[in-house]
Design an enzyme around this catalytic site. Structure first.
Site, PDB file in Angstrom:
ATOM      1  N   LEU A 109       0.746  -1.488  -0.117  1.00 44.10           N
ATOM      2  CA  LEU A 109       0.090  -0.009  -0.059  1.00 44.10           C
ATOM      3  C   LEU A 109       1.199   1.110  -0.116  1.00 44.10           C
ATOM      4  CD1 LEU A 109      -2.147  -1.291   2.890  1.00 44.10           C
ATOM      5  CD2 LEU A 109      -2.641  -1.002  -0.045  1.00 44.10           C
ATOM      6  N   PRO A 110       0.551   2.520  -0.229  1.00 42.78           N
ATOM      7  CA  PRO A 110       1.177   3.389  -0.584  1.00 42.78           C
ATOM      8  C   PRO A 110       1.952   4.324   0.864  1.00 42.78           C
ATOM      9  CG  PRO A 110      -0.953   3.542  -2.007  1.00 42.78           C
ATOM     10  CD  PRO A 110      -1.231   2.528  -1.005  1.00 42.78           C
ATOM     11  N   THR A 160       5.901   0.440   2.221  1.00 42.06           N
ATOM     12  CA  THR A 160       6.836   1.280   3.253  1.00 42.06           C
ATOM     13  C   THR A 160       6.361   2.509   3.930  1.00 42.06           C
ATOM     14  OG1 THR A 160       8.991   0.713   1.153  1.00 42.06           O
ATOM     15  CG2 THR A 160       9.467   2.273   2.528  1.00 42.06           C
ATOM     16  N   LYS A 210      14.763  -0.504   5.598  1.00 42.01           N
ATOM     17  CA  LYS A 210      14.825   0.214   4.726  1.00 42.01           C
ATOM     18  C   LYS A 210      14.589   1.717   4.613  1.00 42.01           C
ATOM     19  CE  LYS A 210      12.209   0.556   0.901  1.00 42.01           C
ATOM     20  NZ  LYS A 210      10.993   0.047   0.345  1.00 42.01           N
ATOM     21  N   LYS A 215       8.626  10.851  -0.691  1.00 42.26           N
ATOM     22  CA  LYS A 215       8.268  10.416   0.308  1.00 42.26           C
ATOM     23  C   LYS A 215       9.030   9.259   1.141  1.00 42.26           C
ATOM     24  CE  LYS A 215       5.572   5.941   1.370  1.00 42.26           C
ATOM     25  NZ  LYS A 215       5.589   4.358   0.556  1.00 42.26           N
TER      26      LYS A 215
END
Length: 347
Positions: A110-111, A146, A221, A296
């Protein structure tokens, strides 16, 4: 104190038994849920479907119905049966793992953090509850989004309270890696969950690295992507500096890549057209890792650093550059190496 590496080693020692248990009876239909068909999720779902068997089922959901239909049109002729569903709850329906030994999962890609919160709130509200979860029947969810570690831990706690298991498994490799099935997944979960999660992720990637407990995968990450963001700017500035002084960009890249300046943006994703044939710079910076996504991820890394009290001396300048470049008409929607163009580099 046991390290993440030793924990992963112990988990792998138990893997042969786990894999034997994965072979279910012929009458049983294995089930998978997949939620989120963005650039990464779309390719991951294709790889997952193609590497499963016709006795498996993948329920797929995305808010963009056209993406679901496109996926169904591109599926391999062999592989799992794919069912398109109309809600998040339907995608997660009946997804359970029995003692981490069966093959029922829900994968989410998902974003933003808000989307992860919303999706798992809906899943829990749809019927995931302690009343239906027993020690031998626990729903397991693998989130490859992320997001920030704190949001992931909050969602994990909610899922655990409702009787499920939640694993953060962000990935590295970009759209190219998602397409080729060569992603690296960074896990934040108990070592006991690895034998169940690793075979699933290996259908979509090449490496699975246990980083520690819940949230550790995301911390790894974001640290990696922060470094990538800085390296990308440095490579663009260095290439621009040399080219402006008349150096052939291929000669300059060769010097850098056999010297101490070598990094992924200089060697694999070089920002100057003509240097690396497969780099997005040779396609007018199309494809690759979008500059908006880097903006982002950098924002998330900065938020995580502020929460942890870690000083990032270059963060503000990098954030300003990516934000302004992402809004520039010549750079918008392109690979993040387009900062070379934004800096006025010769093309």
């Amino acid at each position: 104190m046991r390290t993440a590496t030793s924990a992963l080693r112990q988990a792998r020692l138990a893997r042969p038994m786990a894999r034997r248990m994965f072979s279910s009876s012929p009458s049983r239909l294995d089930r998978y849920g997949f939620i989120g068909l963005g650039q990464m999720g779309f390719q991951m779902a294709k790889n997952l479907q193609s590497k499963l068997t016709p006795t498996d089922t993948v329920r797929v959901f995305d808010i963009n119905a056209a993406a679901v239909q496109q996926l169904k049109g591109e599926l391999a002729s062999t592989g799992a049966v794919v069912e398109s569903v109309s809600t998040v709850a339907e995608a997660a329906k009946e997804a359970t793992v029995t003692d981490f030994e069966t093959k029922d999962y829900v994968v989410t890609v998902l974003p933003e953090p808000v989307h992860v919160k919303g999706v798992y709130k809906e899943i829990v509200a749809a019927g995931l509850s302690p009343a239906t979860a027993t020690p031998s029947k626990k729903p397991i969810f693998v989130d490859c989004s992320t997001i920030d570690p704190s949001t992931s831990r909050t969602v994990a706690a909610t899922v655990a309270e409702a009787g499920g298991v939640f694993v953060d498994a962000p990935m590295s490799g970009g759209v190219v890696g998602a397409t080729a099935g060569t992603l690296t997944f960074m896990l934040g979960c108990p070592a006991s969950a690895v034998p169940a999660v690793e075979p699933l992720l290996m259908h979509m990637g090449r490496r699975v690295l246990l980083c520690g407990e819940q949230g550790a995968g995301l911390a790894a990450k974001l640290a990696n992507n922060y470094l990538l963001a800085i390296n990308n700017i440095g490579a663009a500035e260095a290439m621009n500096l040399g080219v402006q002084w008349g150096l052939d960009p291929k000669v300059l890249a060769n010097v850098i890549n056999v010297s101490t300046g070598k990094c992924w943006p200089s060697e694999v994703n070089n920002p100057v057209p003509g240097v690396v044939p497969t780099a997005p710079a040779n396609r007018d910076y199309a494809g690759g890792f979008g500059i908006a996504l880097m903006k982002k991820d950098l924002k998330l890394a900065i938020e995580a650093a502020n929460e942890a009290g870690a000083r990032l001396a270059l963060a503000e300048s990098a954030q300003n550059l990516y934000e302004t470049a992402a809004q520039d008409e010549a750079c918008k929607g392109r690979d993040f190496s387009v900062v070379y163009r934004y800096l006025g580099g010769k093309e």
